[in-house]
Design a protein around this motif. Structure first.
Motif, PDB file in Angstrom:
ATOM      1  N   LEU A 175       0.903  -1.107   0.003  1.00  0.00           N
ATOM      2  CA  LEU A 175       0.044   0.217  -0.085  1.00  0.00           C
ATOM      3  C   LEU A 175       0.945   1.214  -0.042  1.00  0.00           C
ATOM      4  CD1 LEU A 175      -2.864   1.031  -0.125  1.00  0.00           C
ATOM      5  CD2 LEU A 175      -3.168   0.958   2.387  1.00  0.00           C
ATOM      6  N   LEU A 176       1.877   1.218   0.767  1.00  0.00           N
ATOM      7  CA  LEU A 176       2.795   2.472   0.969  1.00  0.00           C
ATOM      8  C   LEU A 176       3.425   2.707  -0.606  1.00  0.00           C
ATOM      9  CD1 LEU A 176       4.069   4.408   2.780  1.00  0.00           C
ATOM     10  CD2 LEU A 176       5.861   2.808   3.091  1.00  0.00           C
ATOM     11  N   LYS A 177       3.837   1.524  -1.095  1.00  0.00           N
ATOM     12  CA  LYS A 177       4.362   1.686  -2.533  1.00  0.00           C
ATOM     13  C   LYS A 177       3.560   2.280  -3.501  1.00  0.00           C
ATOM     14  CE  LYS A 177       6.919  -1.125  -5.903  1.00  0.00           C
ATOM     15  NZ  LYS A 177       7.003  -2.203  -6.515  1.00  0.00           N
ATOM     16  N   ARG A 178       2.318   1.870  -3.667  1.00  0.00           N
ATOM     17  CA  ARG A 178       1.425   2.165  -4.182  1.00  0.00           C
ATOM     18  C   ARG A 178       1.179   3.835  -4.044  1.00  0.00           C
ATOM     19  NH1 ARG A 178      -3.467   0.316  -7.009  1.00  0.00           N
ATOM     20  NH2 ARG A 178      -3.396  -1.483  -5.518  1.00  0.00           N
ATOM     21  N   TYR A 179       0.966   4.085  -2.811  1.00  0.00           N
ATOM     22  CA  TYR A 179       0.921   5.566  -2.235  1.00  0.00           C
ATOM     23  C   TYR A 179       1.939   6.509  -2.806  1.00  0.00           C
ATOM     24  CZ  TYR A 179       0.773   9.809   0.834  1.00  0.00           C
ATOM     25  OH  TYR A 179       0.993  10.976   1.118  1.00  0.00           O
ATOM     26  N   ASN A 180       2.987   6.044  -2.495  1.00  0.00           N
ATOM     27  CA  ASN A 180       4.096   6.736  -2.975  1.00  0.00           C
ATOM     28  C   ASN A 180       4.421   6.909  -4.539  1.00  0.00           C
ATOM     29  OD1 ASN A 180       5.084   7.225  -0.371  1.00  0.00           O
ATOM     30  ND2 ASN A 180       6.270   5.395  -0.243  1.00  0.00           N
ATOM     31  N   MET A 181       4.060   6.057  -5.301  1.00  0.00           N
ATOM     32  CA  MET A 181       4.018   6.190  -6.738  1.00  0.00           C
ATOM     33  C   MET A 181       2.956   7.230  -7.141  1.00  0.00           C
ATOM     34  SD  MET A 181       4.892   2.478  -8.632  1.00  0.00           S
ATOM     35  CE  MET A 181       3.360   2.610  -9.351  1.00  0.00           C
ATOM     36  N   LEU A 182       1.780   7.053  -6.620  1.00  0.00           N
ATOM     37  CA  LEU A 182       0.806   8.026  -6.720  1.00  0.00           C
ATOM     38  C   LEU A 182       1.118   9.468  -6.488  1.00  0.00           C
ATOM     39  CD1 LEU A 182      -2.535   6.259  -5.459  1.00  0.00           C
ATOM     40  CD2 LEU A 182      -2.360   7.263  -8.068  1.00  0.00           C
ATOM     41  N   LEU A 183       1.746   9.374  -5.509  1.00  0.00           N
ATOM     42  CA  LEU A 183       2.210  10.859  -4.864  1.00  0.00           C
ATOM     43  C   LEU A 183       3.372  11.532  -5.950  1.00  0.00           C
ATOM     44  CD1 LEU A 183       1.831  12.562  -2.146  1.00  0.00           C
ATOM     45  CD2 LEU A 183       4.132  11.699  -1.554  1.00  0.00           C
ATOM     46  N   ILE A 184       4.090  10.591  -6.645  1.00  0.00           N
ATOM     47  CA  ILE A 184       4.930  11.456  -7.635  1.00  0.00           C
ATOM     48  C   ILE A 184       4.289  11.577  -8.705  1.00  0.00           C
ATOM     49  CG2 ILE A 184       6.855  10.717  -9.067  1.00  0.00           C
ATOM     50  CD1 ILE A 184       7.933   9.066  -6.651  1.00  0.00           C
ATOM     51  N   LYS A 185       3.377  10.499  -9.253  1.00  0.00           N
ATOM     52  CA  LYS A 185       2.706  10.812 -10.567  1.00  0.00           C
ATOM     53  C   LYS A 185       1.522  11.815 -10.489  1.00  0.00           C
ATOM     54  CE  LYS A 185       2.951   6.091 -12.577  1.00  0.00           C
ATOM     55  NZ  LYS A 185       2.135   4.966 -13.035  1.00  0.00           N
ATOM     56  N   ARG A 186       1.022  12.073  -9.183  1.00  0.00           N
ATOM     57  CA  ARG A 186      -0.307  12.834  -9.165  1.00  0.00           C
ATOM     58  C   ARG A 186       0.090  14.480  -8.491  1.00  0.00           C
ATOM     59  NH1 ARG A 186      -1.538  10.703 -13.085  1.00  0.00           N
ATOM     60  NH2 ARG A 186      -2.922   9.131 -13.415  1.00  0.00           N
ATOM     61  N   GLU A 187       1.269  14.949  -8.875  1.00  0.00           N
ATOM     62  CA  GLU A 187       1.604  16.246  -8.176  1.00  0.00           C
ATOM     63  C   GLU A 187       1.549  16.339  -6.629  1.00  0.00           C
ATOM     64  OE1 GLU A 187      -0.566  16.734 -11.078  1.00  0.00           O
ATOM     65  OE2 GLU A 187       1.065  16.492 -12.396  1.00  0.00           O
ATOM     66  N   GLY A 188       1.912  15.217  -5.930  1.00  0.00           N
ATOM     67  CA  GLY A 188       1.836  15.345  -4.571  1.00  0.00           C
ATOM     68  C   GLY A 188       0.448  14.848  -3.803  1.00  0.00           C
ATOM     69  N   LEU A 189      -0.693  14.685  -4.595  1.00  0.00           N
ATOM     70  CA  LEU A 189      -1.918  14.250  -4.053  1.00  0.00           C
ATOM     71  C   LEU A 189      -2.259  12.719  -4.574  1.00  0.00           C
ATOM     72  CD1 LEU A 189      -4.169  15.427  -2.344  1.00  0.00           C
ATOM     73  CD2 LEU A 189      -5.321  15.746  -4.456  1.00  0.00           C
ATOM     74  N   ALA A 190      -2.127  11.961  -3.437  1.00  0.00           N
ATOM     75  CA  ALA A 190      -2.429  10.450  -3.827  1.00  0.00           C
ATOM     76  C   ALA A 190      -3.698  10.178  -3.245  1.00  0.00           C
ATOM     77  CB  ALA A 190      -1.126   9.697  -3.120  1.00  0.00           C
ATOM     78  N   VAL A 191      -4.284  10.717  -2.185  1.00  0.00           N
ATOM     79  CA  VAL A 191      -5.349  10.333  -1.567  1.00  0.00           C
ATOM     80  C   VAL A 191      -6.374  11.699  -1.670  1.00  0.00           C
ATOM     81  CG1 VAL A 191      -6.469   9.802   0.638  1.00  0.00           C
ATOM     82  CG2 VAL A 191      -4.278   9.161   0.115  1.00  0.00           C
ATOM     83  N   ALA A 192      -7.340  11.439  -2.061  1.00  0.00           N
ATOM     84  CA  ALA A 192      -8.303  12.392  -2.864  1.00  0.00           C
ATOM     85  C   ALA A 192      -9.772  12.072  -1.961  1.00  0.00           C
ATOM     86  CB  ALA A 192      -8.478  12.290  -4.211  1.00  0.00           C
ATOM     87  N   GLN A 193     -10.602  13.215  -1.485  1.00  0.00           N
ATOM     88  CA  GLN A 193     -11.780  13.054  -0.866  1.00  0.00           C
ATOM     89  C   GLN A 193     -12.789  13.007  -2.105  1.00  0.00           C
ATOM     90  OE1 GLN A 193     -12.661  16.588   1.400  1.00  0.00           O
ATOM     91  NE2 GLN A 193     -14.351  15.497   2.254  1.00  0.00           N
ATOM     92  N   THR A 194     -13.719  12.601  -1.812  1.00  0.00           N
ATOM     93  CA  THR A 194     -14.866  12.591  -2.571  1.00  0.00           C
ATOM     94  C   THR A 194     -16.268  13.370  -2.264  1.00  0.00           C
ATOM     95  OG1 THR A 194     -15.540  10.424  -1.776  1.00  0.00           O
ATOM     96  CG2 THR A 194     -14.562  10.519  -3.956  1.00  0.00           C
ATOM     97  N   ILE A 195     -16.715  14.339  -2.864  1.00  0.00           N
ATOM     98  CA  ILE A 195     -17.630  15.193  -2.675  1.00  0.00           C
ATOM     99  C   ILE A 195     -18.774  14.908  -3.569  1.00  0.00           C
ATOM    100  CG2 ILE A 195     -18.741  17.439  -2.032  1.00  0.00           C
ATOM    101  CD1 ILE A 195     -15.776  17.951  -0.918  1.00  0.00           C
ATOM    102  N   ASN A 196     -20.094  14.508  -3.238  1.00  0.00           N
ATOM    103  CA  ASN A 196     -21.192  14.348  -4.053  1.00  0.00           C
ATOM    104  C   ASN A 196     -20.671  13.384  -5.348  1.00  0.00           C
ATOM    105  OD1 ASN A 196     -22.698  16.122  -2.696  1.00  0.00           O
ATOM    106  ND2 ASN A 196     -22.100  18.034  -3.591  1.00  0.00           N
TER     107      ASN A 196
END
Ligand SMILES: [Zn+2]
Length: 239
Positions: A175-196
């Motif tokens: 999970l950490l590996k996935r998170y870290n990869m996303l962080l790099i690929k997605r400009e520092g935002l790996a975890v996103a909130q969902t609204i509506n």
């Protein structure tokens, strides 16, 4: 929401804070660079003024020499006047004397202009030097202040980095590996909130069925558009 998700959200918050430190330090250093550039521009302008004055002073000396030469020629022709016999010779000498007098008058006018320009340039230098002194004082103060601020930021960074390390150790490696990869690929935002039903990372809608899963929060859900890890928080929903 499960514990893992909470940890991911906390990790994302920590990483956002860490990124903020770099930005802050950068901004501080840019302020200093701007001030340094302004000082360097003034120093360049002052040097150019000094060069201009030196060249004008050379011009002054050249003009003075021309003046002396013309004066000497006048004296010479005046002496010759006493020795000449014919009126034609006399006229020629008179003409030469007049020409040299005119030359002296012209050079004196030029000299005046040169002197005025020198004065102007020197007052320009004085003004620039005055500004420069003020800016250098400001720079010294700012540099000290920025150093202090950066030290504070660095110490806060250490604390936050330690928090990150602790949290990383708790999260599963995959999970950490996935998170870290996303962080790099997605400009520092790996975890996103969902609204509506909208992912706040990419602002695209998630299928309603998946949104329900995100709300439940018992399984890891990824945004179908940006692949960010999605979560849902009750109080921030407008539904
Ligand atoms: Zn998304």
């Amino acid at each position: 929401m499960n514990e893992e998700m909470n940890q991911l959200i906390a990790l994302q918050e920590i990483d956002a804070e860490l990124a903020g430190f770099d930005r802050e330090i950068n901004e501080q250093q840019q302020e200093i660079s701007k001030r340094e550039q302004s000082i360097s521009d003034k120093e360049t302008a002052i040097a150019a003024c000094h060069e201009k004055v030196a060249s004008l002073e050379q011009q002054q000396r050249d003009i003075a020499l021309e003046n002396d030469d013309a004066g000497a020629r006048i004296k010479d022709r005046q002496n010759k006047m006493m020795q000449v016999q014919t009126s034609r010779e006399h006229q020629a000498l008179l003409k030469e004397i007049e020409e040299n007098k005119r030359l002296i008058k012209e050079t004196e006018e030029t000299l005046l202009t040169v002197m005025e320009t020198i004065e102007q340039t020197e007052s320009e230098v004085a003004e620039l030097e005055n500004l420069l002194t003020g800016e250098q004082e400001l720079l010294n103060k700012e540099t000290t202040a920025v150093k202090k601020k950066i030290k504070k930021i660095e110490s806060r960074r250490k604390t936050v980095a330690a928090q990150r390390k602790k949290l990383s150790e708790v999260l599963g490696a995959a999970l950490l590996k996935r998170y870290n990869m996303l962080l790099i690929k997605r400009e520092g935002l790996a975890v996103a909130q969902t609204i509506n039903g909208v992912c706040q990372g990419c602002h695209m809608s998630i299928p309603p069925q998946q949104f329900n899963e995100v709300r439940k929060g018992d399984k890891l859900q990824l945004c179908p558009t940006c692949q960010r890890i999605l979560y849902f928080q009750e109080e921030e929903s407008e539904e």
